[in-house]
Write a protein that holds these residues in place. Structure first.
Motif, PDB file in Angstrom:
ATOM      1  N   CYS A   1       0.850  -1.175   0.000  1.00  7.19           N
ATOM      2  CA  CYS A   1       0.000   0.000   0.000  1.00  7.19           C
ATOM      3  C   CYS A   1       0.897   1.240   0.000  1.00  7.19           C
ATOM      4  CB  CYS A   1      -0.816  -0.045   1.278  1.00  7.19           C
ATOM      5  SG  CYS A   1      -2.414   0.580   1.052  1.00  7.19           S
TER       6      CYS A   1
ATOM      7  N   LEU B   1      -0.912  -4.672   8.601  1.00  9.00           N
ATOM      8  CA  LEU B   1      -2.044  -5.219   7.835  1.00  9.00           C
ATOM      9  C   LEU B   1      -1.816  -6.701   7.576  1.00  9.00           C
ATOM     10  CD1 LEU B   1      -2.624  -2.413   5.173  1.00  9.00           C
ATOM     11  CD2 LEU B   1      -4.332  -3.244   6.774  1.00  9.00           C
TER      12      LEU B   1
ATOM     13  N   LYS C   1      -2.362  -9.458  10.296  1.00 10.94           N
ATOM     14  CA  LYS C   1      -3.752  -9.823  10.594  1.00 10.94           C
ATOM     15  C   LYS C   1      -4.369 -10.634   9.458  1.00 10.94           C
ATOM     16  CE  LYS C   1      -5.823  -8.241  13.833  1.00 10.94           C
ATOM     17  NZ  LYS C   1      -6.011  -8.860  15.162  1.00 10.94           N
TER      18      LYS C   1
ATOM     19  N   ARG D   1     -10.474  -8.208  12.140  1.00 12.81           N
ATOM     20  CA  ARG D   1      -9.920  -6.880  12.376  1.00 12.81           C
ATOM     21  C   ARG D   1     -10.928  -6.066  13.166  1.00 12.81           C
ATOM     22  NH1 ARG D   1      -5.676  -6.381   8.118  1.00 12.81           N
ATOM     23  NH2 ARG D   1      -5.880  -8.372   7.070  1.00 12.81           N
ATOM     24  N   GLY D   2     -10.516  -5.579  14.320  1.00 10.08           N
ATOM     25  CA  GLY D   2     -11.452  -4.858  15.182  1.00 10.08           C
ATOM     26  C   GLY D   2     -11.010  -3.436  15.435  1.00 10.08           C
ATOM     27  N   LEU D   3     -11.296  -2.940  16.633  1.00  8.22           N
ATOM     28  CA  LEU D   3     -10.992  -1.554  16.955  1.00  8.22           C
ATOM     29  C   LEU D   3      -9.733  -1.432  17.806  1.00  8.22           C
ATOM     30  CD1 LEU D   3     -14.617  -0.211  17.517  1.00  8.22           C
ATOM     31  CD2 LEU D   3     -13.160  -0.001  15.504  1.00  8.22           C
ATOM     32  N   GLY D   4      -8.928  -2.487  17.843  1.00  8.82           N
ATOM     33  CA  GLY D   4      -7.632  -2.380  18.495  1.00  8.82           C
ATOM     34  C   GLY D   4      -6.714  -1.494  17.659  1.00  8.82           C
ATOM     35  N   ARG D   5      -5.618  -1.068  18.246  1.00  9.08           N
ATOM     36  CA  ARG D   5      -4.675  -0.226  17.512  1.00  9.08           C
ATOM     37  C   ARG D   5      -4.176  -0.939  16.260  1.00  9.08           C
ATOM     38  NH1 ARG D   5      -2.764   4.301  20.104  1.00  9.08           N
ATOM     39  NH2 ARG D   5      -1.015   4.723  18.773  1.00  9.08           N
ATOM     40  N   GLY D   6      -4.106  -0.182  15.165  1.00 10.71           N
ATOM     41  CA  GLY D   6      -3.644  -0.768  13.912  1.00 10.71           C
ATOM     42  C   GLY D   6      -2.220  -1.274  14.023  1.00 10.71           C
TER      43      GLY D   6
ATOM     44  N   TRP E   1      -9.206   8.614  15.028  1.00 11.60           N
ATOM     45  CA  TRP E   1      -8.953   7.432  15.863  1.00 11.60           C
ATOM     46  C   TRP E   1      -9.364   6.167  15.119  1.00 11.60           C
ATOM     47  CZ3 TRP E   1     -13.040   4.230  17.441  1.00 11.60           C
ATOM     48  CH2 TRP E   1     -12.634   3.115  18.181  1.00 11.60           C
ATOM     49  N   PHE E   2     -10.580   6.195  14.533  1.00  9.28           N
ATOM     50  CA  PHE E   2     -11.075   4.998  13.844  1.00  9.28           C
ATOM     51  C   PHE E   2     -10.117   4.552  12.751  1.00  9.28           C
ATOM     52  CE2 PHE E   2     -13.424   3.278  10.169  1.00  9.28           C
ATOM     53  CZ  PHE E   2     -13.791   2.064  10.727  1.00  9.28           C
TER      54      PHE E   2
ATOM     55  N   SER F   1      -7.083   4.752  12.659  1.00 14.00           N
ATOM     56  CA  SER F   1      -5.822   4.205  13.165  1.00 14.00           C
ATOM     57  C   SER F   1      -6.022   2.801  13.737  1.00 14.00           C
ATOM     58  CB  SER F   1      -5.236   5.127  14.241  1.00 14.00           C
ATOM     59  OG  SER F   1      -5.943   4.933  15.444  1.00 14.00           O
ATOM     60  N   THR F   2      -7.266   2.338  13.778  1.00 17.54           N
ATOM     61  CA  THR F   2      -7.511   0.981  14.300  1.00 17.54           C
ATOM     62  C   THR F   2      -7.258  -0.049  13.204  1.00 17.54           C
ATOM     63  OG1 THR F   2      -9.825   0.972  13.644  1.00 17.54           O
ATOM     64  CG2 THR F   2      -9.333   1.855  15.829  1.00 17.54           C
ATOM     65  N   GLU F   3      -7.288  -1.314  13.586  1.00 13.62           N
ATOM     66  CA  GLU F   3      -7.100  -2.399  12.612  1.00 13.62           C
ATOM     67  C   GLU F   3      -8.100  -2.283  11.473  1.00 13.62           C
ATOM     68  OE1 GLU F   3      -5.951  -5.460  16.235  1.00 13.62           O
ATOM     69  OE2 GLU F   3      -7.801  -5.738  15.128  1.00 13.62           O
ATOM     70  N   LEU F   4      -9.369  -2.060  11.855  1.00 16.49           N
ATOM     71  CA  LEU F   4     -10.429  -1.948  10.861  1.00 16.49           C
ATOM     72  C   LEU F   4     -10.225  -0.707   9.992  1.00 16.49           C
ATOM     73  CD1 LEU F   4     -12.993  -3.514  10.190  1.00 16.49           C
ATOM     74  CD2 LEU F   4     -14.254  -1.988  11.710  1.00 16.49           C
TER      75      LEU F   4
ATOM     76  N   GLN G   1      -7.441   0.885   9.402  1.00 16.12           N
ATOM     77  CA  GLN G   1      -6.279   0.713   8.523  1.00 16.12           C
ATOM     78  C   GLN G   1      -6.659  -0.116   7.301  1.00 16.12           C
ATOM     79  OE1 GLN G   1      -2.461   1.332   9.380  1.00 16.12           O
ATOM     80  NE2 GLN G   1      -3.645   3.078  10.052  1.00 16.12           N
ATOM     81  N   ALA G   2      -7.522  -1.107   7.507  1.00 14.23           N
ATOM     82  CA  ALA G   2      -7.999  -1.904   6.374  1.00 14.23           C
ATOM     83  C   ALA G   2      -8.821  -1.027   5.434  1.00 14.23           C
ATOM     84  CB  ALA G   2      -8.821  -3.087   6.864  1.00 14.23           C
TER      85      ALA G   2
ATOM     86  N   LEU H   1      -8.407   2.295   4.974  1.00 10.08           N
ATOM     87  CA  LEU H   1      -7.460   3.123   4.231  1.00 10.08           C
ATOM     88  C   LEU H   1      -6.848   2.329   3.083  1.00 10.08           C
ATOM     89  CD1 LEU H   1      -5.512   4.938   7.095  1.00 10.08           C
ATOM     90  CD2 LEU H   1      -6.985   5.982   5.385  1.00 10.08           C
ATOM     91  N   ALA H   2      -6.459   1.087   3.374  1.00 11.02           N
ATOM     92  CA  ALA H   2      -5.801   0.268   2.365  1.00 11.02           C
ATOM     93  C   ALA H   2      -6.770  -0.137   1.251  1.00 11.02           C
ATOM     94  CB  ALA H   2      -5.187  -0.971   3.009  1.00 11.02           C
TER      95      ALA H   2
ATOM     96  N   VAL I   1      -5.429  -5.733  -0.231  1.00 13.42           N
ATOM     97  CA  VAL I   1      -6.149  -6.037   1.011  1.00 13.42           C
ATOM     98  C   VAL I   1      -6.987  -7.299   0.860  1.00 13.42           C
ATOM     99  CG1 VAL I   1      -6.240  -3.856   2.226  1.00 13.42           C
ATOM    100  CG2 VAL I   1      -7.876  -4.286   0.460  1.00 13.42           C
TER     101      VAL I   1
END
Ligand SMILES: Nc1ncnc2c1ncn2[C@@H]1O[C@H](COP(=O)(O)OP(=O)(O)OP(=O)(O)O)[C@@H](O)[C@H]1O
Ligand SMILES: [Mg+2]
Lengths: 264, 295
Positions: free
Chosen positions: A94, A105, A108, A113-118, B151-152, B154-157, B159-160, B162-163, B171
């Motif tokens: 990316c 990315l 995982k 994929r949830g709301l934990g830190r990326g 904030w959202f 920057s989360t795993e979801l 970031q997915a 954005l990608a 992705v």
């Protein structure tokens, strides 16, 4: 183990452009196999890999991964078991995300994929040690955008990302074809090391006969949508480039005969 | 421009800024040009107005409005991803459908919100002068929206997400269902747009089916002005710029409308022309700057 059972794939079926891209493919990929795949342009090599990855479904036949029927699984779902590296270095990463975001990315892959830190602090150490392995100095550039990297660096990163989580099978579609010879060789060595270290099952498409012979424990040759040659272990080790070229021309014997008839 | 007009413009910039943040999410992050917003802004207004006049708490009515907007976005994104309808067309279809739906919701083309409680009453009850209450409420909502969205993402979801806008092929091969991500993203975007519409309605004391016309134009204008003036180096910067872009856009319009050169002055009907000129200037300004720097 991955199996393909009588898989057939047509493109544009019923039209004048009809292509019979996979003609009754039966293939058993054993655990730990490193298969090199050769064949002329348009023979169906990429179609086979795309079919295993789930980019499209075969018209007939069955695909299983570890005895699980995945024939109708969409690509994103199969990604849990299957990793890919494409020919185009731009496709695997990316560009507007940083190196660590890309790796995060990848770590995982196939997981929720949830709301934990990326990007998690605890993963950074892992990223650094993996990147260090590449010997490209990327471990110092975690926060650099991937768009800044060269094609070779991006492809090395893609290799890391594809194997961050161990896949059941790693699919490589001419993944060094777009690189300069020196970089191509580096990525090839990297591929060999990673496959060996993790004992990965993998398939590598190549047009380089030397690579096809020198890498892996098994070789298959494609021609017009069929597997016309499948050797492994000692028999493969004994192959020479001449043998392969011979095979190649024999497979095309029909066409050569046709050509000479036309010329005569 | 009087101070009063300036406060009004900043107020508008903030409340419509919430819509602009939604537009930024679809337009720039997901690469999904979405015209649903022209329908989901009045949808939010309609839902909020009906809820309040039916006796619901004005803050709760905002939640209903956002949920309605989210659903509208989901419809557009499902039409696009699952039924393969071009995103522009899918969003136009939802938008025109919403026109009728909004009239149904309000049982007519508009609803007045006179003599009912609104979100501003809670603030004026604290002793804040009425003419600042809009600024405070909208400012709080807008800033919280920016913080939440940054904030959202920057989360795993996030970031997915954005990608997904950047490289959908990649992705997918990392196990992300891009359809789900697009549906979620377009839903969130329209939820924000509806929230913005609900706040506008409570501020101006009425919801009107026509209030959504030109939303996407104002949204894109603000996005582009924001990017040009404030940059978009990081996600936090980009969304802050979108919000500030909205304020600059409203201030510029207020300035233009108040302008008098000799006997000439703009009419409110010149608004579209002014918007077009603003966007064109924002688009060519970086180009001109580069050329001048090279000399
Ligand atoms: N998505 C598609 N739609 C239509 N036809 C396709 C598609 N993908 C492949 N084909 C056709 O299927 C045949 C096999 O193509 P494939 O890409 O598998 O060949 P290949 O062996 O990978 O060749 P190369 O060495 O050139 O990459 C070709 O005739 C190709 O034109
Ligand atoms: Mg190919």
């Amino acid at each position: 183990m991955i199996t393909l059972d009588s898989c057939q794939k047509y493109f544009h079926k019923g039209s004048v452009n009809e292509v019979f891209a996979l003609n009754d493919i039966n293939l058993q990929i054993e655990e730990g196999d490193f298969i090199t795949v050769i064949g002329s342009n348009g023979a169906g090599k990429s179609t086979l890999l795309n079919c295993i990855a789930g980019c499209f479904f075969p018209d007939t036949g069955k695909i299983t991964v570890n005895n699980r029927d995945v024939t109708r699984w969409p690509e994103y779902k199969r990604a849990k078991y299957i990793s890919r590296v494409f020919q185009d270095p731009l496709l695997g990463t990316c560009p507007s995300a940083t190196i660590e975001q890309n790796l995060a990315l990848a770590i995982k892959r196939g997981k929720k994929r949830g709301l934990g830190r990326g990007v998690k602090a605890k993963d950074r150490e892992l990223f650094k040690s993996r990147l260090k392995h590449l010997g490209l100095g990327l471990e110092e550039r975690l926060l650099d955008k991937v768009g800044l990297l060269s094609g070779g660096q991006r492809q090395a990163l893609t290799m890391l990302m594809a194997t961050m989580i161990r896949p059941e099978v790693l699919l490589l579609d001419e993944h060094i074809a777009a690189l300069d010879p020196k970089t191509a060789n580096q990525i090839l060595m990297l591929t060999r090391d990673i496959v060996k270290e993790q004992g990965l099952t993998s398939m590598m498409i190549t047009h380089n006969m030397k690579h096809a012979i020198g890498f892996g424990n098994r070789l298959i040759m494609f021609h017009q949508g069929r597997i016309i040659f499948d050797v492994r272990d000692q028999e493969k080790a004994a192959l020479t480039v001449e043998d392969l070229v011979q095979k190649f021309y024999k497979s095309q014997g029909e066409e050569l005969a046709m050509d000479s008839m036309l010329l005569a | 421009m009087t101070l009063y007009a300036a406060i009004g413009a900043v107020e508008q910039g903030l409340v419509y800024g919430i819509m602009v943040i939604g537009v930024y999410l679809t337009f720039r992050i997901l690469d999904f040009p979405d015209l649903t917003v022209d329908g989901s802004l009045p949808l939010g207004a309609a839902i909020s107005a009906v809820a309040i006049t039916s006796g619901y708490n004005p803050y709760l009515s905002l939640v209903f409005a956002a949920m309605g907007g989210f659903l509208a976005g989901v419809v557009t994104a499902v039409l696009n991803t699952k039924f393969k309808i071009l995103h522009l067309l899918a969003s136009i279809l939802t938008m025109i459908a919403l026109y009728s739906i909004n009239i149904r919701i309000m049982s007519g083309p508009n609803i007045a919100l006179l003599g009912v409680d609104t979100v501003f009453d809670a603030v004026t009850a604290l002793g804040v002068p009425a003419y600042y209450s809009g600024l405070i409420v909208f400012g709080l909502f807008a800033v919280c929206t920016v913080l939440l969205i940054v904030w959202f993402l920057s989360t795993e979801l996030g970031q997915a997400m954005l990608a997904t806008g950047d490289n959908p092929q990649m992705v997918t091969s990392l196990g992300v269902n891009t359809h789900t991500i697009i549906i979620l993203g377009v839903g969130i975007s329209n939820g924000l747009v509806a929230l913005s519409g609900a706040l506008v309605a409570q501020n101006q004391g009425a919801a009107d089916v026509g209030m959504g016309i030109g939303t996407i134009v104002a949204g894109l204008a603000s996005v582009i002005i924001g990017e040009t003036v404030f940059g978009s180096k990081s996600i936090a910067r980009a969304f802050t710029a979108a919000l500030l872009g909205s304020i600059v856009y409203r201030l510029a319009i207020a300035l233009a409308l108040g302008l008098e050169i000799g006997g000439f002055s703009f009419n409110p009907s010149d608004l579209n022309l002014i918007t077009a000129i603003l966007v064109i200037s924002a688009l060519i300004a970086p180009n001109l700057k580069n050329r001048l720097m090279q000399r």
